[in-house]
Motif scaffolding. Structure first.
Motif, PDB file in Angstrom:
ATOM      1  N   GLU A  15       0.840  -1.216   0.000  1.00  0.00           N
ATOM      2  CA  GLU A  15       0.000   0.000   0.000  1.00  0.00           C
ATOM      3  C   GLU A  15       0.866   1.254   0.000  1.00  0.00           C
ATOM      4  O   GLU A  15       0.545   2.245  -0.657  1.00  0.00           O
ATOM      5  N   GLN A  16       1.945   1.181   0.766  1.00  0.00           N
ATOM      6  CA  GLN A  16       2.846   2.340   0.811  1.00  0.00           C
ATOM      7  C   GLN A  16       3.511   2.558  -0.545  1.00  0.00           C
ATOM      8  O   GLN A  16       3.704   3.690  -0.978  1.00  0.00           O
ATOM      9  N   GLN A  28       2.230   1.910  -3.409  1.00  0.00           N
ATOM     10  CA  GLN A  28       1.260   2.559  -4.294  1.00  0.00           C
ATOM     11  C   GLN A  28       1.111   4.042  -3.973  1.00  0.00           C
ATOM     12  O   GLN A  28       1.043   4.875  -4.877  1.00  0.00           O
ATOM     13  N   SER A  29       1.092   4.375  -2.672  1.00  0.00           N
ATOM     14  CA  SER A  29       0.887   5.807  -2.375  1.00  0.00           C
ATOM     15  C   SER A  29       2.103   6.637  -2.782  1.00  0.00           C
ATOM     16  O   SER A  29       1.968   7.776  -3.234  1.00  0.00           O
ATOM     17  N   TRP A  30       3.322   6.054  -2.695  1.00  0.00           N
ATOM     18  CA  TRP A  30       4.500   6.800  -3.176  1.00  0.00           C
ATOM     19  C   TRP A  30       4.524   6.888  -4.709  1.00  0.00           C
ATOM     20  O   TRP A  30       4.940   7.915  -5.262  1.00  0.00           O
ATOM     21  N   ASP A  47       1.863   7.137  -6.493  1.00  0.00           N
ATOM     22  CA  ASP A  47       0.883   8.200  -6.775  1.00  0.00           C
ATOM     23  C   ASP A  47       1.507   9.576  -6.547  1.00  0.00           C
ATOM     24  O   ASP A  47       1.298  10.510  -7.322  1.00  0.00           O
ATOM     25  N   ALA A  48       2.294   9.677  -5.461  1.00  0.00           N
ATOM     26  CA  ALA A  48       2.924  10.971  -5.148  1.00  0.00           C
ATOM     27  C   ALA A  48       3.929  11.360  -6.239  1.00  0.00           C
ATOM     28  O   ALA A  48       4.031  12.533  -6.621  1.00  0.00           O
TER      29      ALA A  48
END
Ligand code: SF4
Length: 364
Positions: A13-14, A16-18, A20-21
């Motif tokens: 999950e982390q 994916q969020s990085w 996205d960032a």
């Protein structure tokens, strides 16, 4: 988010969020280079490079010490190892790197005493165990392992060993980055610097480079989240038009590095010009023994009579190491050149870019 364990630097999950960032920060096409073979392998092993936005190009630099060791030094090690009664020790990867006519593994198969060691200090122990034989350690590495090589010489001196010497292929990273940046063909706009090199040397040495060439340099760790955070820092800096050094790997790197390790380095080694595979002779890019320790210098104790130094004509390692070509774009990749039959060092080394693509990407 506070992360404490290695597993936490691999959470999907982390990741994916990085990602996205990074996509949100990317304002235009950008090209980044990582200068560490360990980082290259993490990108390929976890498939991170394939998850990055298309507009972000990631190229692999001269970050594998085995790969950048020039063929003339491999030939020199081969000539030393072929001497009757001599024992040559090195790290396992070095045994399969092709020289002009031979490699250490084949020489060993034909009867030469070539040993694999896991630490330079093992070579000193070999010299103690074989006082009647010359023992040479073929030492390869960046600033990360150079202090251990310095300790080896100090330990051999303390033990009064006259049968130990070091063939140094030790090199420094900042001169290589400077050479890439000064090359008119360069297209790299920002760098991920290797965290372990900076853990020893600190990152102050990158500040003049970042200022002179106006590039972001991000000191980065080795886990997937480290790399994505490092890329995010670099992309954000490029988008904002900022240059300078940032430290993503704060859990291991301080600006001043490790003073004790640097002191050992300075005591034993001095900076010298050194040829790099694919980059030519780089000024002030190598480490050789200081005058006071020259008696332990295998290059002086066993000079090479006739250097030949010819790379395999099909090997494009120079272009791979300068980030001008990715390994699958080499016509020999996976065909004439495989880990079993390597034509160049990047297919041999556990940190080599060609080996990483071969291992983690299917060859079709
Ligand atoms: S794939 Fe082999 S021949 Fe091609 S650059 Fe890499 S090491 Fe050299």
């Amino acid at each position: 988010m506070i992360v404490r364990y290695v597993d936490e630097y691999r959470q999907g999950e982390q990741v994916q969020s990085w990602l996205d960032a990074i996509a949100a920060a990317l304002t235009r096409p950008m090209t980044l280079m990582e200068v560490c073979g360990g980082q290259t392998h993490t990108f390929l092993r976890f498939g991170l490079d394939a998850l990055l936005p298309e507009a972000l190009t990631l190229v692999h630099g001269p970050g594998c010490p085995v790969c950048v060791t020039p063929i003339e030094l491999i030939d020199h090690a081969l000539a030393i190892a072929a001497q009757p009664g001599l024992l040559l020790a090195s790290f396992g990867d070095m045994l399969r790197v092709p020289g002009t006519r031979d490699d250490l593994r084949s020489l060993k198969a034909r009867g030469a005493d070539v040993r694999i060691v896991y630490s330079p200090l093992d070579a000193v122990r070999l010299a103690q165990q074989h006082p009647d034989r010359q023992v040479v350690f073929f030492g390869v590495g960046f600033e990360t392992t150079a202090p251990a090589h310095a300790l080896t010489v100090l330990q051999a001196h303390q033990a009064g060993l006259s049968n130990f010497s070091l063939l140094s292929a030790l090199v420094l990273v900042p001169p290589a980055i400077a050479t890439l940046l000064a090359d008119p063909a360069n297209r790299v706009e920002a760098f991920l610097a290797a965290g372990h090199v900076c853990a020893v040397m600190g990152y102050g040495q990158y500040e003049p480079l970042a200022a002179r060439y106006r590039v972001p340099i991000v000191v980065t760790g080795f886990e997937p989240l480290d790399l994505l955070q490092g890329i995010h820092c670099a992309v954000r800096a490029l988008a904002a038009g900022h240059s300078g050094v940032e430290n993503q790997y704060r859990r291991a790197v301080q600006r001043e590095g490790n003073p004790a390790a640097q002191q050992a380095l300075k005591r034993v080694f001095e900076v010298c010009d050194r040829p790099w595979r694919g980059l030519g002779v780089l000024p002030a890019s190598g480490l050789r023994l200081r005058e006071a320790w020259r008696t332990y210098d295998a290059a002086e104790r066993f000079p090479l009579a006739e250097p030949i130094a010819r790379e395999h004509p099909e090997c494009l390692a120079g272009e791979v190491l300068r980030g001008l070509r990715k390994p699958p774009a080499c016509p020999a990749f996976g065909a004439a050149c495989t880990p079993e039959h390597p034509l160049g060092a990047p297919m041999v080394s556990s940190e080599g870019a060609c080996a990483a693509y071969y291992r983690y990407r299917s060859v079709t």
